[in-house]
Design an enzyme around this catalytic site. Sequence first.
Site, PDB file in Angstrom:
ATOM      1  N   ASP A   1      62.086 130.958   6.523  1.00 17.83           N
ATOM      2  CA  ASP A   1      62.952 130.076   7.304  1.00 17.83           C
ATOM      3  C   ASP A   1      63.265 128.853   6.448  1.00 17.83           C
ATOM      4  O   ASP A   1      62.442 128.418   5.633  1.00 17.83           O
ATOM      5  CB  ASP A   1      62.271 129.638   8.601  1.00 17.83           C
ATOM      6  CG  ASP A   1      63.179 128.759   9.444  1.00 17.83           C
ATOM      7  OD1 ASP A   1      64.081 129.308  10.095  1.00 17.83           O
ATOM      8  OD2 ASP A   1      62.994 127.528   9.443  1.00 17.83           O
TER       9      ASP A   1
ATOM     10  N   GLU B   1      64.959 124.766   6.492  1.00 13.96           N
ATOM     11  CA  GLU B   1      65.522 123.604   7.170  1.00 13.96           C
ATOM     12  C   GLU B   1      66.504 122.973   6.193  1.00 13.96           C
ATOM     13  O   GLU B   1      66.276 122.956   4.978  1.00 13.96           O
ATOM     14  CB  GLU B   1      64.433 122.606   7.569  1.00 13.96           C
ATOM     15  CG  GLU B   1      63.392 123.164   8.526  1.00 13.96           C
ATOM     16  CD  GLU B   1      63.973 123.676   9.830  1.00 13.96           C
ATOM     17  OE1 GLU B   1      65.034 123.163  10.246  1.00 13.96           O
ATOM     18  OE2 GLU B   1      63.381 124.594  10.418  1.00 13.96           O
TER      19      GLU B   1
ATOM     20  N   HIS C   1      61.191 123.839  14.662  1.00 14.02           N
ATOM     21  CA  HIS C   1      62.172 123.378  13.672  1.00 14.02           C
ATOM     22  C   HIS C   1      61.526 122.927  12.373  1.00 14.02           C
ATOM     23  O   HIS C   1      62.103 122.117  11.646  1.00 14.02           O
ATOM     24  CB  HIS C   1      63.042 122.258  14.252  1.00 14.02           C
ATOM     25  CG  HIS C   1      63.689 122.617  15.550  1.00 14.02           C
ATOM     26  ND1 HIS C   1      64.482 123.725  15.698  1.00 14.02           N
ATOM     27  CD2 HIS C   1      63.637 122.020  16.768  1.00 14.02           C
ATOM     28  CE1 HIS C   1      64.905 123.786  16.949  1.00 14.02           C
ATOM     29  NE2 HIS C   1      64.403 122.776  17.602  1.00 14.02           N
TER      30      HIS C   1
ATOM     31  N   ASP D   1      58.278 128.106  11.995  1.00 17.78           N
ATOM     32  CA  ASP D   1      59.308 129.034  12.472  1.00 17.78           C
ATOM     33  C   ASP D   1      59.181 130.396  11.800  1.00 17.78           C
ATOM     34  O   ASP D   1      59.429 131.437  12.419  1.00 17.78           O
ATOM     35  CB  ASP D   1      60.699 128.457  12.211  1.00 17.78           C
ATOM     36  CG  ASP D   1      61.041 127.306  13.164  1.00 17.78           C
ATOM     37  OD1 ASP D   1      60.152 126.881  13.918  1.00 17.78           O
ATOM     38  OD2 ASP D   1      62.189 126.834  13.144  1.00 17.78           O
TER      39      ASP D   1
END
Length: 580
Positions: free
Chosen positions: A29, A31, A170, A175
């Site tokens: 994942d 960000e 988040h 995640d």
Amino acid sequence: MVMLVEIGVQGTLDELGTPLDQVTFVVFDLETTGGSSAEHAITEIGAVKVRGGEVLGEFATLVDPGRAIPPFITVLTGITDAMVMAAPRIEQVLPAFLEFARGTTLVAHNAPFDVGFIKANCQAHGYPPPANPVVDTADLARRVLTRDEVPNCKLSTLARVFRSTTEPCHRALADAKATVDVLHALIERVGAYGVQTLEELKGFVRAPSPEQKRKRHLAASIPSTPGVYVFEDERGEALYVGKSGDLRQRVKSYFTASETRPRIREMIGIAERVRPIVCATGLEAEVRELRLIGATKPRYNRRSRFPEKVVWLKLTDEPFPRLSIVREVKADQGTYLGPFSSARGAEDARAALHEALPLRQCTERITTRTHRPACVLAEMGRCGAPCEGRQGVDDYRRHADAARAAMEHDPGPVFSALEERMRRLAAEQRYEEAAVDRDRLAVYVRTAARMQRLTSLTGIPEMIAASPAFDGGWEIHVVRHGRLAAAGVMPRGAHPTPYVDALVATAETVTPGPGPLPAAIAEETECILRWLDTPGVRLVRVEGTWSLPARGAARLKPRIDRAYDGVQSHYPRVENRPHR
């Protein structure tokens, strides 16, 4: 004589495929500072390597994006500029991640987003893009879960349904861990369909369902013309309504592997017939689709099913007007802003107006003879206290006129007031409060811009416009008060006057009602406006004036859109607050 004998040969393991319990997955994942890989940067990478349900390793690091992190991204992820200040840059992190993922199958939730960022950074820093197989858990979930099981396929929803041991928050590693649990649960689900290998998993994602194969005959008699199609059950009840420029090709696509939406595959299992409604033009098909959805409310349509449930923000018609949220537009002297799809959106717009204008916020009707103690807003200077007699009708009217102008013509004063407040809150590092004001302002400006654009057309008693047809003729439409009253096609080379006159003579009679949308729902008028914006459209006749306010909300909307630029693709937004 030579005799040929066919001998059966057992396939090799390579031919049979790789069992899923022997596949090494790297579930990862990202960000980022926004949603566009071309314009934004990675701030964090988290990954988990698993095989056969066993965790083999983890990869987690913050990344210095080389730019400031927008405050609203900080609000969502908790990642601040200070946190990434000492972090490595992506050119240092990327080789390590690629080595961690080498020879594995990549897994991500909404994989096109995450894989897109990795590929963009590989290209920017001279690395070949990863050739790993990719599994998208969001796509897989949409194919195996029904609407009755989950309301949506967001990671947070799936993690809750499958009781993940890690709650998505988040942050990249958390995640990724939640996605691991979701992946394992989905692999169990597809096992019931006989999916045992990676190759079968990839084929399962692409294959049409048995019901889709069995009901392909429903598309056999559909004509290849523009129009609307209605899937119906055995009782003739509308299950799903759609539109297309080529009905036959569109309906056929529902019975192929390209149709992957779980709710639509479920609908196909119930459908017994497809009813075509031939239309003269694509615009007529789009409008008829909206009207049919609103009238029949098919259970498998998600959009436009309840146009009557919109709400409005009203500046009331009384001596001391106030902002009220209503569901009906009346033939009075009130001023309306909308429509909003929910009361929450209307509340956001009202809060934006209240922040800039000292209107009263009490709900009682006040007259010049009303005398009662003022509320705390008067002490704060946010209201002139007409209830106590401190402010007369004429003095209060200045604020009501300013609110009326801000709702109908110029939202500039409201924009400036909230922009200044956001700057102050951001300087004090009160980012979440600033984000709330930003979202309120966005709802207000976007709704005002939309309404001004709609009323520019709904105020015209009759407009006739034409666009080039594919065969060299012209598609002609009659629009009255923002409602499509007639549609037709004029053949190539024909004289336009008889066709236009005949179309006008047979057009629907439209009697306008009160308010900004006197004759049609907002979606219908928006369809017409989009068509009017397409290249090649010619105005044949306009009764009245077609214009927008010179200082209207359209001039401010681009600034609002830039504030959300790219973010909504990765962080879908409801009317008042962005969420991943």
